[in-house]
Design a protein around this motif. Structure first.
Motif, PDB file in Angstrom:
ATOM      1  N   ALA A  31     -55.618 -38.524 -39.616  1.00 48.21           N
ATOM      2  CA  ALA A  31     -54.908 -38.806 -40.864  1.00 48.21           C
ATOM      3  C   ALA A  31     -55.387 -37.885 -41.979  1.00 48.21           C
ATOM      4  N   LEU A  32     -56.702 -37.676 -42.044  1.00 49.40           N
ATOM      5  CA  LEU A  32     -57.258 -36.808 -43.075  1.00 49.40           C
ATOM      6  C   LEU A  32     -56.797 -35.366 -42.874  1.00 49.40           C
ATOM      7  N   ASP A  33     -56.798 -34.903 -41.632  1.00 54.38           N
ATOM      8  CA  ASP A  33     -56.317 -33.552 -41.356  1.00 54.38           C
ATOM      9  C   ASP A  33     -54.850 -33.400 -41.763  1.00 54.38           C
ATOM     10  N   ARG A  34     -54.079 -34.419 -41.509  1.00 56.56           N
ATOM     11  CA  ARG A  34     -52.673 -34.391 -41.913  1.00 56.56           C
ATOM     12  C   ARG A  34     -52.550 -34.268 -43.442  1.00 56.56           C
ATOM     13  N   CYS A  35     -53.309 -35.071 -44.153  1.00 59.04           N
ATOM     14  CA  CYS A  35     -53.220 -35.056 -45.619  1.00 59.04           C
ATOM     15  C   CYS A  35     -53.531 -33.672 -46.180  1.00 59.04           C
ATOM     16  N   VAL A  36     -54.557 -33.041 -45.662  1.00 57.71           N
ATOM     17  CA  VAL A  36     -54.917 -31.697 -46.117  1.00 57.71           C
ATOM     18  C   VAL A  36     -53.798 -30.714 -45.799  1.00 57.71           C
ATOM     19  N   ALA A  37     -53.251 -30.797 -44.592  1.00 57.90           N
ATOM     20  CA  ALA A  37     -52.172 -29.895 -44.191  1.00 57.90           C
ATOM     21  C   ALA A  37     -50.917 -30.114 -45.030  1.00 57.90           C
ATOM     22  N   GLY A  81     -47.125 -27.914 -49.149  1.00 60.98           N
ATOM     23  CA  GLY A  81     -46.859 -27.707 -50.562  1.00 60.98           C
ATOM     24  C   GLY A  81     -46.634 -28.966 -51.370  1.00 60.98           C
ATOM     25  N   ALA A  82     -47.003 -30.141 -50.820  1.00 61.51           N
ATOM     26  CA  ALA A  82     -46.797 -31.400 -51.545  1.00 61.51           C
ATOM     27  C   ALA A  82     -47.610 -31.416 -52.838  1.00 61.51           C
ATOM     28  N   ASP A  83     -47.049 -32.030 -53.874  1.00 57.00           N
ATOM     29  CA  ASP A  83     -47.721 -32.139 -55.174  1.00 57.00           C
ATOM     30  C   ASP A  83     -48.697 -33.307 -55.213  1.00 57.00           C
ATOM     31  N   LEU A  84     -48.432 -34.310 -54.411  1.00 56.44           N
ATOM     32  CA  LEU A  84     -49.197 -35.552 -54.410  1.00 56.44           C
ATOM     33  C   LEU A  84     -49.259 -36.033 -52.965  1.00 56.44           C
ATOM     34  N   VAL A  85     -50.413 -36.512 -52.531  1.00 53.86           N
ATOM     35  CA  VAL A  85     -50.555 -37.048 -51.177  1.00 53.86           C
ATOM     36  C   VAL A  85     -50.863 -38.535 -51.255  1.00 53.86           C
ATOM     37  N   TRP A  86     -50.095 -39.300 -50.508  1.00 55.68           N
ATOM     38  CA  TRP A  86     -50.276 -40.749 -50.434  1.00 55.68           C
ATOM     39  C   TRP A  86     -50.909 -41.061 -49.089  1.00 55.68           C
ATOM     40  N   LEU A  87     -52.190 -41.461 -49.118  1.00 52.94           N
ATOM     41  CA  LEU A  87     -52.878 -41.917 -47.921  1.00 52.94           C
ATOM     42  C   LEU A  87     -52.771 -43.430 -47.881  1.00 52.94           C
ATOM     43  N   VAL A 103     -58.792 -33.518 -49.977  1.00 49.52           N
ATOM     44  CA  VAL A 103     -57.387 -33.215 -50.243  1.00 49.52           C
ATOM     45  C   VAL A 103     -57.289 -32.458 -51.568  1.00 49.52           C
ATOM     46  N   PRO A 104     -56.651 -31.281 -51.574  1.00 49.76           N
ATOM     47  CA  PRO A 104     -56.674 -30.428 -52.765  1.00 49.76           C
ATOM     48  C   PRO A 104     -55.637 -30.758 -53.834  1.00 49.76           C
ATOM     49  N   VAL A 105     -54.935 -31.875 -53.695  1.00 53.39           N
ATOM     50  CA  VAL A 105     -53.983 -32.318 -54.711  1.00 53.39           C
ATOM     51  C   VAL A 105     -54.299 -33.773 -55.042  1.00 53.39           C
ATOM     52  N   PRO A 106     -53.729 -34.322 -56.106  1.00 59.40           N
ATOM     53  CA  PRO A 106     -53.986 -35.724 -56.429  1.00 59.40           C
ATOM     54  C   PRO A 106     -53.653 -36.654 -55.265  1.00 59.40           C
ATOM     55  N   VAL A 107     -54.431 -37.738 -55.159  1.00 56.78           N
ATOM     56  CA  VAL A 107     -54.270 -38.702 -54.071  1.00 56.78           C
ATOM     57  C   VAL A 107     -53.813 -40.044 -54.629  1.00 56.78           C
ATOM     58  N   ASP A 145     -63.373 -43.825 -59.772  1.00 52.67           N
ATOM     59  CA  ASP A 145     -64.686 -43.289 -59.425  1.00 52.67           C
ATOM     60  C   ASP A 145     -64.714 -42.698 -58.012  1.00 52.67           C
ATOM     61  N   LEU A 146     -63.853 -43.196 -57.136  1.00 55.09           N
ATOM     62  CA  LEU A 146     -63.766 -42.677 -55.771  1.00 55.09           C
ATOM     63  C   LEU A 146     -62.917 -41.408 -55.686  1.00 55.09           C
ATOM     64  N   GLY A 147     -62.228 -41.091 -56.771  1.00 53.11           N
ATOM     65  CA  GLY A 147     -61.434 -39.870 -56.811  1.00 53.11           C
ATOM     66  C   GLY A 147     -59.935 -40.068 -56.777  1.00 53.11           C
ATOM     67  N   VAL A 148     -59.480 -41.319 -56.702  1.00 52.86           N
ATOM     68  CA  VAL A 148     -58.042 -41.605 -56.639  1.00 52.86           C
ATOM     69  C   VAL A 148     -57.385 -41.311 -57.988  1.00 52.86           C
ATOM     70  N   LYS A 149     -56.179 -40.768 -57.940  1.00 50.78           N
ATOM     71  CA  LYS A 149     -55.420 -40.512 -59.159  1.00 50.78           C
ATOM     72  C   LYS A 149     -54.361 -41.572 -59.434  1.00 50.78           C
TER      73      LYS A 149
END
Length: 336
Positions: free
Chosen positions: A188-194, A200-206, A222-226, A244-248
């Motif tokens: 799942a994490l590899d998918r989010c990064v890809a 080219g997604a602007d936002l990733v929803w895990l 993940v290099p974009v907001p989560v 604090d965990l990094g979620v946007k």
């Protein structure tokens, strides 16, 4: 013979209002503060969220399917259902609306067309999930994802379709791999990064993260907001913990519709058991709330009708409001 103009057709041009909401949504995603986004069904509930003070709203496909069709979220919603409902919602609110776009209504070719229709709805963005069709609700079992390569291609198509009309529109890649067949947190994490780097997604929803440690790792990689909704045991992290965990974006996708459903279930049962006193007690309870009752007429822009009549109807066609009257509902009270 003159050559066809290369400019966009008028129907493709986003309105100034839509542009402003999309720019605002991007600002919310990149500020140093978490965005708490409620969701559900109905332009009235979206307007209610706005009036309460929330800064964005989510049009949830599961609620749309349930409230429109009375059927589970298994891919029965069509493109027109979602785009038209999003258009009504965006037209009645001043805050950005993120719409649930299921799997993009087919493969990458279908998604390209569908996304352009979504951009024209007036919403600020959409999410496309990586499930096989027919999809399942992202919070239920039985899910299976398409290959990572096919999902990346679908997101690339979505971004390309978006860019032809309005580059500010937000494309969200939703990863439903957690809990899906043959998937793990690592895949799942590899998918989010890809999805971000290649798609080219602007936002990733895990979706449905199980632990805080997983969430922290994902947000770091993940290099974009989560965006996330909590799927683990125990209490959900607070908005500050998410931050604090990094979620946007902390999404509560069904909160408005679920509350409306519970309220109706409670009152209908009470009314069946006790009759009129149940209605009086409900009205009193709402009036005694520190928030007051929801003002349906204000939420549905009832006063706009009077304004339009006064502006555009000739004197002989004006309605007589002074000597006529109507039935007054008593289930809710106006806000103080």
């Amino acid at each position: 013979m003159s050559q066809p103009s290369e400019s966009r057709p008028p129907e493709s041009q986003p309105s100034d209002e839509a542009n402003a909401k999309r720019r605002r949504f991007r600002e919310l995603l990149h500020r140093d503060e978490i965005l708490v986004m409620p969701g559900g069904f109905s332009p009235v509930l979206a307007k209610m969220a706005q009036d309460v003070g929330f800064e964005a709203y989510f049009l949830a496909g599961s609620q749309l399917s349930a409230f429109l069709y009375g059927y589970p979220d298994v891919g029965v919603l069509g493109l027109r259902d979602v785009v038209d409902h999003a258009r009504h919602m965006a037209a009645r609110t001043d805050i950005p609306v993120l719409m649930d776009f299921d799997t993009g209504y087919g493969n990458a070719v279908s998604t390209w067309y569908a996304v352009q229709e979504g951009v024209r709805s007036g919403a600020a963005g959409l999410q496309i999930e990586d499930q096989e069709a027919p999809k399942k609700s992202g919070t239920t079992s039985g899910r299976k994802c398409i290959s990572r390569a096919e999902a990346v291609g679908k997101y690339r198509a979505a971004v390309a379709a978006r860019d032809e009309i309005d580059g500010d529109f937000v494309i969200t890649a939703r990863c439903d791999a957690l809990g899906a067949q043959d998937e793990t947190f690592e895949t799942a994490l590899d998918r989010c990064v890809a999805y971000a780097e290649e798609g080219g997604a602007d936002l990733v929803w895990l979706n449905s993260v199980q632990t805080r440690e997983q969430l922290e790792r994902a947000c770091a990689r993940v290099p974009v907001p989560v965006l996330t909704i909590w799927g683990g045991e125990g209490p959900s992290p607070t908005p500050q913990e998410f931050h604090d965990l990094g979620v946007k974006v902390a999404l509560y996708p069904t909160i408005a519709a679920s509350a409306a459903l519970d309220g109706a279930w409670y009152l209908l049962n009470d009314f069946k058991d006790r009759g009129a006193p149940a209605l009086a007690d409900w009205a009193s309870r709402m009036a005694g709330s520190p928030h007051g009752g929801a003002d349906f007429r204000t939420l549905s822009a009832f006063g706009r009708v009077r304004e339009l009549e006064e502006r555009f109807l000739p004197p002989e066609a004006q309605r007589d409001y002074a000597s006529t009257w109507g039935h007054r509902e008593t289930l809710t009270a106006k806000q103080p």
